[in-house]
Design a protein around this motif. Sequence first.
Motif, PDB file in Angstrom:
ATOM      1  N   SER A   4       0.791  -1.231   0.000  1.00 56.69           N
ATOM      2  CA  SER A   4       0.000   0.000   0.000  1.00 56.69           C
ATOM      3  C   SER A   4       0.819   1.276   0.000  1.00 56.69           C
ATOM      4  O   SER A   4       0.249   2.366  -0.025  1.00 56.69           O
ATOM      5  N   LEU A  20      -7.490  -2.597  -5.440  1.00 55.56           N
ATOM      6  CA  LEU A  20      -6.566  -1.668  -6.071  1.00 55.56           C
ATOM      7  C   LEU A  20      -7.072  -0.234  -6.062  1.00 55.56           C
ATOM      8  O   LEU A  20      -8.239   0.028  -6.368  1.00 55.56           O
ATOM      9  N   GLY A  21      -6.165   0.664  -5.714  1.00 56.78           N
ATOM     10  CA  GLY A  21      -6.413   2.086  -5.877  1.00 56.78           C
ATOM     11  C   GLY A  21      -5.725   2.559  -7.143  1.00 56.78           C
ATOM     12  O   GLY A  21      -5.147   1.776  -7.900  1.00 56.78           O
ATOM     13  N   HIS A  22      -5.758   3.859  -7.365  1.00 53.87           N
ATOM     14  CA  HIS A  22      -5.204   4.411  -8.596  1.00 53.87           C
ATOM     15  C   HIS A  22      -3.681   4.536  -8.541  1.00 53.87           C
ATOM     16  O   HIS A  22      -3.063   4.414  -7.490  1.00 53.87           O
ATOM     17  N   HIS A  46      -3.790   2.458 -16.606  1.00 53.26           N
ATOM     18  CA  HIS A  46      -4.827   1.845 -15.767  1.00 53.26           C
ATOM     19  C   HIS A  46      -5.560   0.745 -16.533  1.00 53.26           C
ATOM     20  O   HIS A  46      -5.937  -0.281 -15.954  1.00 53.26           O
ATOM     21  N   THR A  64     -12.023  -2.057  -6.714  1.00 50.73           N
ATOM     22  CA  THR A  64     -11.279  -0.829  -6.952  1.00 50.73           C
ATOM     23  C   THR A  64     -11.775   0.249  -6.009  1.00 50.73           C
ATOM     24  O   THR A  64     -12.944   0.254  -5.599  1.00 50.73           O
ATOM     25  N   ALA A  92      -9.531   4.958 -10.227  1.00 53.44           N
ATOM     26  CA  ALA A  92      -9.259   3.539 -10.503  1.00 53.44           C
ATOM     27  C   ALA A  92     -10.357   2.910 -11.359  1.00 53.44           C
ATOM     28  O   ALA A  92     -10.319   1.708 -11.632  1.00 53.44           O
ATOM     29  N   LYS A 103      -3.118  -2.588  -3.052  1.00 56.63           N
ATOM     30  CA  LYS A 103      -2.093  -1.706  -3.626  1.00 56.63           C
ATOM     31  C   LYS A 103      -2.718  -0.450  -4.227  1.00 56.63           C
ATOM     32  O   LYS A 103      -3.816  -0.493  -4.771  1.00 56.63           O
ATOM     33  N   GLY A 104      -1.990   0.644  -4.163  1.00 61.24           N
ATOM     34  CA  GLY A 104      -2.410   1.900  -4.764  1.00 61.24           C
ATOM     35  C   GLY A 104      -1.389   2.975  -4.445  1.00 61.24           C
ATOM     36  O   GLY A 104      -0.506   2.783  -3.609  1.00 61.24           O
ATOM     37  N   SER A 105      -1.498   4.107  -5.111  1.00 63.95           N
ATOM     38  CA  SER A 105      -0.584   5.206  -4.839  1.00 63.95           C
ATOM     39  C   SER A 105      -0.816   5.775  -3.444  1.00 63.95           C
ATOM     40  O   SER A 105      -1.850   5.535  -2.820  1.00 63.95           O
ATOM     41  N   ALA A 159      -4.062   7.312  -2.675  1.00 61.25           N
ATOM     42  CA  ALA A 159      -5.222   6.415  -2.600  1.00 61.25           C
ATOM     43  C   ALA A 159      -5.485   5.963  -1.171  1.00 61.25           C
ATOM     44  O   ALA A 159      -6.581   5.477  -0.860  1.00 61.25           O
ATOM     45  N   MET A 192      -4.542   3.346   0.681  1.00 54.27           N
ATOM     46  CA  MET A 192      -5.034   1.975   0.777  1.00 54.27           C
ATOM     47  C   MET A 192      -4.748   1.321   2.125  1.00 54.27           C
ATOM     48  O   MET A 192      -5.341   0.291   2.464  1.00 54.27           O
TER      49      MET A 192
END
Length: 427
Positions: A288, A315-317, A329, A345, A350, A392-394, A397, A399
């Motif tokens: 994350s 998942l995030g963006h 994406h 998402t 996302a 997972k994500g930026s 996001a 997460m």
Amino acid sequence: MKNTLKKIVIAILTWEAKLVLKKYKPKIVAITGTAGKTSTKDAVGSVLEGFVFVRKTEKSYNSDIGVPLTILGLPNKWGSLLGWMSNIFEGLMTVLYTMKYPEWLVLEVGADHPGDIQKLMEWVHPDVAIITAIGDVPVHVEFYAGPDDVFKEKCKLIDGLKKGGILILNHDDERLKKLTVRKDVQVFTYGFSRGSNITASNIEFAEVDGSVTGMMTKIKIDKNVFPLRVHGVVGAQQIYPCLAGISVAKALQKNTLVALQALEKRALVPGRMRILEGIRNMTIIDDSYNASPLAMSAALETLKDMPAKRRIALLGHMAELGVYSEKEHAKVGEMVSDVADLVLTSGSLAEGIADVVRRRKGTGAVVSFSGPENAAQYIATKVKPGDVILVKGSQSARMEKAIKLLLNRPEEAEKLLVRQEDEWRKR
């Protein structure tokens, strides 16, 4: 006004950091790349701690303020004006009085905008420079003309390298493999591909009572092969930092066995492919901390290989991709639809992932949510023993908020997860 004060504080701390480097003359390892910088920094720091007095960047403080803070040995004071004034005073004391100072510094170096690394290399001159994987579409590309410019910016680290210094490169990155470098530096390479000076092979999951607890691999150095066991994380991307750490030991002619032992015992970095115990006997892969196309692909490959009754991806963006965002994406949507039994998402950015999964696998294969907490509340009602979920994500996001709700022991979130400081919790 706030921005002006920030610039003044950075200028003063940078001035103090320059004076400290001139006074104490530490050896420096500088690390940059798109993926794996923090894990590599921690791995290199762990290796060097077995031989010398070393200080490494705290967490992921790799910006124009993070590097001076590491050099001065000072903490991030966030929004506290008194705290920053205290930092400035402490930094001045380090300049004026002779103190016990590290023999080596391990600095993580980021490049959010053009010129970031070039500006830093005007006064930080590493003895060892490490460039981890960069990839075809690096993070922060939004602020550059294109991927080539990001690559060139990362390679500015080499310009600052001292004459006769050591350059360590990820040999599996196609751009780095073809890189032409200065003739006055020593080059060491690492990776899984042939031709690397330090090579890993035969990665296997380590299991206890049917649950994955880490990985085992073999490390080849010259003609010698050594076993390496990595606890608490999964994925080939978590072997790369170990290879970089061993490369440093090799380049500095340090004992390989001591380096390997340090890597096996090192503290794990939160939010980087960590294996966590989730509710109802499920397994969480916590990735994350951040996300880029390269890192997202690697994480999904790991999920694909994990033994599981069901594979779930939350998942995030991926942020700061600019004009490449929609395409990248969509690529993630294609990858995850081939890997996961269920895709969730989080956030509107996302949706590009979700749209592709719906098109390829139908509406029942993916569910979209406005934020990570909503997604976690949903999955908590669906999860079963033996499920494995990748999160997972930026950074934006957030997460880790979802993971906190899915932990079997949420009271341990502060020590297990990223961004648990009060300053982050308020955001």
